[in-house]
Write a protein that holds these residues in place. Structure first.
Motif, short mmCIF file in Angstrom:
data_model
loop_
_atom_site.label_atom_id
_atom_site.label_comp_id
_atom_site.label_asym_id
_atom_site.label_seq_id
_atom_site.Cartn_x
_atom_site.Cartn_y
_atom_site.Cartn_z
N THR A 106 15.75 76.63 55.92
CA THR A 106 16.26 77.83 55.27
C THR A 106 17.75 78.06 55.44
N GLU A 107 18.25 77.97 56.65
CA GLU A 107 19.64 78.32 56.94
C GLU A 107 20.65 77.31 56.40
N HIS A 108 20.35 76.04 56.52
CA HIS A 108 21.36 75.03 56.22
C HIS A 108 21.12 74.29 54.91
N PHE A 109 19.89 73.86 54.68
CA PHE A 109 19.65 72.99 53.53
C PHE A 109 19.39 73.74 52.22
N LYS A 110 18.58 74.79 52.26
CA LYS A 110 18.21 75.47 51.01
C LYS A 110 19.41 76.07 50.27
N PRO A 111 20.40 76.67 50.96
CA PRO A 111 21.58 77.14 50.22
C PRO A 111 22.36 75.99 49.56
N LEU A 112 22.44 74.86 50.24
CA LEU A 112 23.10 73.68 49.67
C LEU A 112 22.36 73.23 48.43
N TRP A 113 21.03 73.17 48.52
CA TRP A 113 20.21 72.78 47.38
C TRP A 113 20.45 73.72 46.20
N ALA A 114 20.44 75.02 46.46
CA ALA A 114 20.59 76.02 45.39
C ALA A 114 21.93 75.88 44.67
N ARG A 115 22.98 75.53 45.40
CA ARG A 115 24.31 75.36 44.80
C ARG A 115 24.41 74.08 43.99
N ASN A 116 23.50 73.15 44.17
CA ASN A 116 23.62 71.84 43.55
C ASN A 116 22.45 71.45 42.65
#
Length: 152
Positions: A106-116
């Motif tokens: 949740t903290e590190h990977f999912k925001p990266l995924w959402a931006r890309n």
């Protein structure tokens, strides 16, 4: 922060183009082809999928020799929604895990995924999600005696 080795490895993973979900029938087939091509390019034919996670290589080897099985759960809204990874053998052994053995991304990977979206795929999930999680958690679980090598 991402180190240079991680940047280099991730830059070798092809970015995906098709934003289709499992509901998109024919376009989904194209997305799957891109996913497989990325996994094969990074992993090689018949290779060990986790070994390209740069800092997680030793942890991945330890994991493979201890628990060894993980599952990727692809939501019907994929790729708009990031997939989840579950390691049932480790369920309840670390605070960085949800019920059912789902690892915390949740903290590190999912925001990266959402931006890309839709550029990232399963190969990116392994390199930027599972690999770093294993690199941190597996050595800690071994040092605490919560998991042991299968040969011991």
């Amino acid at each position: 922060m991402v180190d240079e080795a991680t940047r280099r490895v991730v830059s070798e993973i092809p970015l995906l183009k098709t934003g289709a979900s499992p509901r998109d029938k024919e376009l989904w087939v194209q997305r799957l082809k891109e996913e497989y091509q990325a996994l094969i390019k990074v992993n090689g034919e018949g290779g060990a999928l986790l070994y390209y996670a740069p800092r997680g290589q030793e942890a991945c080897q330890r994991f493979r020799n201890t628990a060894g099985v993980f599952y990727v759960q692809i939501p019907v809204t994929y790729p708009a929604t990031a997939p989840e990874i579950a390691i049932p053998e480790l369920d309840g052994k670390t605070a960085k895990m949800y019920r059912g053995g789902k690892i915390c991304l949740t903290e590190h990977f999912k925001p990266l995924w959402a931006r890309n979206v839709p550029k990232l795929g399963l190969a990116h999930l392994m390199a930027l999600g599972l690999g770093p999680w294993l690199a941190v958690e597996i050595p800690d679980l071994i040092s605490k005696g919560l998991i042991k090598h299968k040969d011991n």
